[in-house]
Scaffold this active site. Structure first.
Site, PDB file in Angstrom:
ATOM      1  N   HIS A   1      -1.191  10.523   0.371  1.00 16.08           N
ATOM      2  CA  HIS A   1      -1.440   9.173  -0.132  1.00 16.08           C
ATOM      3  C   HIS A   1      -1.443   9.146  -1.655  1.00 16.08           C
ATOM      4  O   HIS A   1      -0.825   8.281  -2.271  1.00 16.08           O
ATOM      5  CB  HIS A   1      -2.776   8.657   0.400  1.00 16.08           C
ATOM      6  CG  HIS A   1      -3.135   7.298  -0.108  1.00 16.08           C
ATOM      7  ND1 HIS A   1      -2.546   6.148   0.382  1.00 16.08           N
ATOM      8  CD2 HIS A   1      -3.997   6.890  -1.079  1.00 16.08           C
ATOM      9  CE1 HIS A   1      -3.038   5.095  -0.253  1.00 16.08           C
ATOM     10  NE2 HIS A   1      -3.918   5.525  -1.156  1.00 16.08           N
TER      11      HIS A   1
ATOM     12  N   ASP B   1       3.230 -14.514  11.631  1.00 16.60           N
ATOM     13  CA  ASP B   1       1.891 -14.762  11.103  1.00 16.60           C
ATOM     14  C   ASP B   1       1.040 -13.506  11.213  1.00 16.60           C
ATOM     15  O   ASP B   1       0.529 -13.183  12.279  1.00 16.60           O
ATOM     16  CB  ASP B   1       1.257 -15.919  11.890  1.00 16.60           C
ATOM     17  CG  ASP B   1      -0.079 -16.361  11.326  1.00 16.60           C
ATOM     18  OD1 ASP B   1      -0.675 -15.612  10.534  1.00 16.60           O
ATOM     19  OD2 ASP B   1      -0.533 -17.462  11.694  1.00 16.60           O
TER      20      ASP B   1
ATOM     21  N   LYS C   1      -7.238  -0.517  11.174  1.00 18.76           N
ATOM     22  CA  LYS C   1      -6.650  -1.069   9.956  1.00 18.76           C
ATOM     23  C   LYS C   1      -5.352  -0.350   9.638  1.00 18.76           C
ATOM     24  O   LYS C   1      -4.351  -0.956   9.243  1.00 18.76           O
ATOM     25  CB  LYS C   1      -7.639  -0.949   8.802  1.00 18.76           C
ATOM     26  CG  LYS C   1      -7.141  -1.544   7.473  1.00 18.76           C
ATOM     27  CD  LYS C   1      -6.445  -0.534   6.596  1.00 18.76           C
ATOM     28  CE  LYS C   1      -6.006  -1.160   5.274  1.00 18.76           C
ATOM     29  NZ  LYS C   1      -5.216  -0.204   4.454  1.00 18.76           N
TER      30      LYS C   1
ATOM     31  N   GLU D   1       0.820  -1.210   0.000  1.00 16.31           N
ATOM     32  CA  GLU D   1       0.000   0.000   0.000  1.00 16.31           C
ATOM     33  C   GLU D   1       0.850   1.255   0.000  1.00 16.31           C
ATOM     34  O   GLU D   1       1.772   1.401   0.806  1.00 16.31           O
ATOM     35  CB  GLU D   1      -0.948   0.008   1.210  1.00 16.31           C
ATOM     36  CG  GLU D   1      -1.889   1.197   1.219  1.00 16.31           C
ATOM     37  CD  GLU D   1      -2.949   1.109   2.301  1.00 16.31           C
ATOM     38  OE1 GLU D   1      -3.454   2.164   2.717  1.00 16.31           O
ATOM     39  OE2 GLU D   1      -3.271  -0.021   2.722  1.00 16.31           O
TER      40      GLU D   1
END
Length: 442
Positions: free
Chosen positions: A396, A299, A283, A86
């Site tokens: 972004h 993991d 998130k 991202e």
């Protein structure tokens, strides 16, 4: 198109797997076969190693491996490896690291390191007899039965910490648990914990059959449903925090220090009380955490599920980070439940995982917990800093610009033109296309 099932797919060679996939699902398009083969590693030994990590491997799936430098963590300057696709994640973390380096950096505290696992069982016996059996017989037998399994872990300072009988019959008929807590030192410990739990199940079954206080009907009612670790580790917690005087919260966006602190705290409070915001908020935290989890061979599914479960511990989904302003001091922190390891699994196999751990100074599992919490806190600070000042899209989309240009087949010269064009403008997809068409006289 109706596809035919395949028998013995796992036994086919890699080329046979590719041939079948391309023919059956991709209209025998050889361009797709070329794509698969182009991502194979030329080093045959390294490729074989990668293929043995998982099953039915056709090729490799590459992701960017980046570095976020200038993290001052507990007095030590570190460069943190991040594997993430991202745009702006690494940049935001790096910017936050630089911001806080000048203000004393990040401080961390390991609050606890307990990990959990359960033997889930159904037992239609009188509750008082089950409890007496556990307290005066079974618990000791469980420890004895796992003595050989825990021997090496105990030598390293870990092992089984405690075993409790949990009565869940009010929620499900005749349902009980053996809830065990573990210290797995520097390993994530999944195989160790599951081995102990499977032995618990066997020992429970054997000891129930021997126990004279149970009737044969009660003995026959025992069902071991499953023995499995829990990825929810609310007692394996690390805290990372930053703080400074409000007068030192200098931001280059033009907002005053006082307004910055006030809006930042308001943004955190919104995430604490509003699940819709909290989901996106958390998130973003996991953007930072999971990028380092992947880079260190751990993991990321387990860390994410644990964090989100912890965010719901109050009964409502809420922010993982918190903020206070007291007596002119701005404080921002995260309590993160996370279970990771630095030995076992991929840590001794994957070359880039070994590189990552060496880059981080060969950390212990507790030190890696601290680094992960800091990464998440930094990422959250960077996102909120943008949201309450310039808006999230300015930074972004500037990072996303090259993705758009690559999709449009831009040349290197055209890319340079666009980087300069948007130097003082907010990038939008529409504006990129419009300028691209002008540039090419479309």
């Amino acid at each position: 198109m109706t596809h035919l099932p395949v028998q013995g797919f796992s036994k086919l060679s890699k080329q046979e797997k590719i041939d079948w996939i391309v023919k059956e699902y991709l209209d025998d398009n050889k361009d797709f076969e070329k794509i698969l083969k182009s991502y194979l590693n030329e080093n045959a030994d390294l490729q074989k190693l990668h293929e043995e990590f998982s099953e039915n491997t056709l090729t490799n799936f590459y992701m960017p491996y980046g570095i976020a430098p200038n993290f001052l963590i507990d007095g030590k300057i570190m460069a943190i490896p991040m594997v993430v696709e991202e745009s702006s994640v690494v940049a935001a973390a790096s910017k936050a690291a630089k911001f806080w380096m000048e203000k004393g950096g990040f401080k961390t505290t390991i609050i606890n390191t307990q990990k959990l696992g359960h033997t889930h069982f159904i037992f239609d016996a009188e509750p008082h007899k089950i409890k007496h059996f556990f307290n005066f017989n079974l618990k000791k037998k469980l420890m004895e039965a796992t003595d050989a399994i825990t021997s090496n872990m105990r030598k390293r300072g870990g092992g089984i910490l405690d075993i409790k009988l949990i009565d869940k019959t009010s929620e499900m008929e005749n349902y009980y648990q053996l809830k065990a807590s573990f210290n797995t030192v520097d390993s994530m410990g999944a195989n160790f914990i599951n081995s102990c739990l499977e032995q618990f199940g066997k020992t429970l079954k054997d000891e129930v059959q021997k126990e004279e206080s149970f009737s044969q009907v009660e003995k026959d009612s025992l069902q071991i449903v499953m023995n499995i670790l829990s990825n929810y580790t609310p007692d394996c917690i690390v805290r990372a925090e930053v703080s400074c005087k409000i007068e030192d919260l200098k931001d280059d966006s033009g907002i005053s220090n006082e307004d910055f602190a006030k809006k930042f705290k308001q943004a955190i409070r919104i995430a604490e009380i509003e699940p819709y915001r909290a989901t996106t908020h958390n998130k973003g935290i996991m953007n930072g955490v999971d990028a380092v989890v992947i880079a260190t061979g751990n993991d990321f599914r387990a860390t994410a599920s644990c964090a989100h479960a912890y965010a719901s511990k109050s009964g409502s989904y809420s922010s993982l980070t918190h903020c206070t302003i007291d007596n002119g001091i701005f404080r921002f922190w995260i309590d993160l439940p996370i279970s990771v390891g630095v030995v076992g699994g991929l840590t001794n196999l994957h070359p880039l995982v070994k590189f990552s751990l060496a880059l981080l100074g060969k950390p212990s599992a507790q030190e890696l917990m601290s680094i992960l919490a800091v990464s998440g806190l930094a990422q959250n600070f960077g996102a909120l800093r943008s949201l309450i000042t310039t808006g999230i899209q300015k930074g972004h989309m500037k990072m996303h610009l090259l993705n758009i240009l690559n999709q449009m087949g831009a040349t290197e010269e055209e890319k340079a033109h666009f980087v300069n064009y948007f130097k003082d403008k907010t990038v939008t997809h529409h504006e990129v296309i419009s300028e691209f068409e002008k540039l090419r006289n479309v």
